[in-house]
Design an enzyme around this catalytic site. Sequence first.
Site, short mmCIF file in Angstrom:
data_model
loop_
_atom_site.label_atom_id
_atom_site.label_comp_id
_atom_site.label_asym_id
_atom_site.label_seq_id
_atom_site.Cartn_x
_atom_site.Cartn_y
_atom_site.Cartn_z
N HIS A 38 8.74 -2.86 11.21
CA HIS A 38 9.67 -2.30 10.21
C HIS A 38 11.06 -2.92 10.34
CE1 HIS A 38 7.07 0.64 8.24
NE2 HIS A 38 6.51 0.78 9.43
N THR A 39 11.08 -4.16 10.73
CA THR A 39 12.35 -4.91 10.82
C THR A 39 12.44 -5.94 9.70
OG1 THR A 39 11.25 -6.37 12.36
CG2 THR A 39 12.65 -4.67 13.32
N GLY A 132 -7.52 -1.95 4.88
CA GLY A 132 -6.69 -0.75 5.05
C GLY A 132 -6.48 -0.38 6.50
N LEU A 135 -4.21 -4.76 9.34
CA LEU A 135 -4.33 -6.14 9.82
C LEU A 135 -4.13 -7.13 8.67
CD1 LEU A 135 -7.31 -5.81 12.35
CD2 LEU A 135 -4.87 -5.76 12.84
N SER A 137 -5.21 -7.39 5.36
CA SER A 137 -6.26 -7.97 4.52
C SER A 137 -5.68 -8.36 3.16
CB SER A 137 -7.41 -6.98 4.35
OG SER A 137 -6.93 -5.77 3.81
N GLU A 170 2.78 -9.29 -4.43
CA GLU A 170 2.59 -7.95 -3.85
C GLU A 170 3.69 -6.98 -4.33
OE1 GLU A 170 0.51 -7.45 -0.60
OE2 GLU A 170 0.93 -5.31 -0.77
N ASP A 182 3.78 -10.39 6.62
CA ASP A 182 2.33 -10.56 6.56
C ASP A 182 1.94 -11.86 5.85
OD1 ASP A 182 2.61 -8.05 7.58
OD2 ASP A 182 1.86 -7.00 5.82
C1 GLA Z 1 3.60 -3.82 6.41
C2 GLA Z 1 4.44 -4.72 5.51
C3 GLA Z 1 5.28 -5.69 6.35
C4 GLA Z 1 6.07 -4.95 7.42
C5 GLA Z 1 5.18 -3.98 8.20
C6 GLA Z 1 5.95 -3.12 9.15
O1 GLA Z 1 2.65 -4.57 7.09
O2 GLA Z 1 3.61 -5.46 4.65
O3 GLA Z 1 6.11 -6.44 5.51
O4 GLA Z 1 7.16 -4.28 6.85
O5 GLA Z 1 4.45 -3.14 7.33
O6 GLA Z 1 6.52 -3.89 10.16
#
Ligand code: GLA
Length: 405
Positions: A38-39, A132, A135, A137, A170, A182
């Site tokens: 969450h950064t 879900g 990881l 997907s 997205e 991600d």
């Molecule tokens: C999800 C989001 C990422 C990131 C994480 C938390 O995976 O897609 O961008 O914010 O949560 O670190």
Amino acid sequence: MEENARVEQLKTKFKDYFGAEAEFIARAPGRVNLIGEHTDYNGGFVLPAAIDRSVLIAVKDLPGSRKVELVSLEFDNHTSFDLDNIKPTQEKALSWSNYVMAVVWALTQKGLIDLATLPGAQLVIQGDVPRGSGLSSSAAIEVASALTFLRLGGATTDGATLALTCQKAENEFIGVKSGIMDQFISALGQPDSALLIDTRSLEYKVVPLGLEELGYRVVAVDSAVPRSLGSTAYNQRRAECEESVKILAPKLGLKEGAQLRDITLEQFTAHSADLPDILRKRARHVINEDARTLEAVSLMQAGFSKNNNLARFGELLYASHASLRDDYEVSCKELDLLVELASGCVGVVGARMTGAGFGGCTVNIVQTQHLDDFEQKVVQEYRRRTGLEAKMHVCKAVAGGSYLA
Ligand code: GLA
């Protein structure tokens, strides 16, 4: 199943469905985030690795056609869309195809492909990134789709642009306001390594994991808790972070566009009383998590075999989890239980929830010789206590998106 075997199976399936050979295969991996949670929407640092679970798309073009025909082996269904009419399907069972459309839309918006001259195509999609479960997907299907349509459009681009395009898909087409982590790691991952990504500048460093040679593995454990409330709370956390910057920025003389990443721990400590309780907790998590991530990288770079570096790394993972649980409040009792059970196992260096939270996976660093024991103590005990079937994934760090053949 090994990726090579999956590729062979996919080629055969393609022939069964479409009666012709696939011309190429695009692949993109899922990811596990070691630390830095969450950064990424706060301009901060993340340390993910691409893993040996991927989405593969077998492709053949259909010159002169405007139709994209898609088969999903995972969902055992098929659909199609028209290149002149790209809009999300409302049909739940076919929602996977929205990711493919989203990417065609985003590539066009970014001017990377020309929709008018893009040929139609036949695609067979096969994925083994658990759905879900945190990881990524969805990032994997986005990056594999972007590689697919770039090649169909006779175009190429760099990894960062690829990731930004998939993030746009997205954020704007699917409507989930995720950060860049991600898609970035799915596009740019490196074998046996994590990437330290500065999510503001998008500069990154390859950080070799150095775990397997010391007899340790990265293990993801899927809690089997569906992340149903996830996206509402995710967007709420984003808003809370922005709100706390708004309050602190004038007091700290920060410039327009400042993010939590710009606030040092000292500045935060001096001014934290200016924030309402909830915002103080959210900001404290992000600021501490950035510091933990940078410390984790310096331990890896100095070498896990030195001093107590690996043990300290493990402490950082536990601290990250506690902070996500108590300050950021994105864990859940099942993830907490998985971390607690892991912490009681011999050969476990550290554990924490990974990804957005509210379900999904934990990431654990486990001594290879104790993997069986870990499975018994964590997975089986978890089942006994919750009735849920946790699933253990021993992961290897692999390269990001690529073309096979
Ligand atoms: C999800 C989001 C990422 C990131 C994480 C938390 O995976 O897609 O961008 O914010 O949560 O670190």
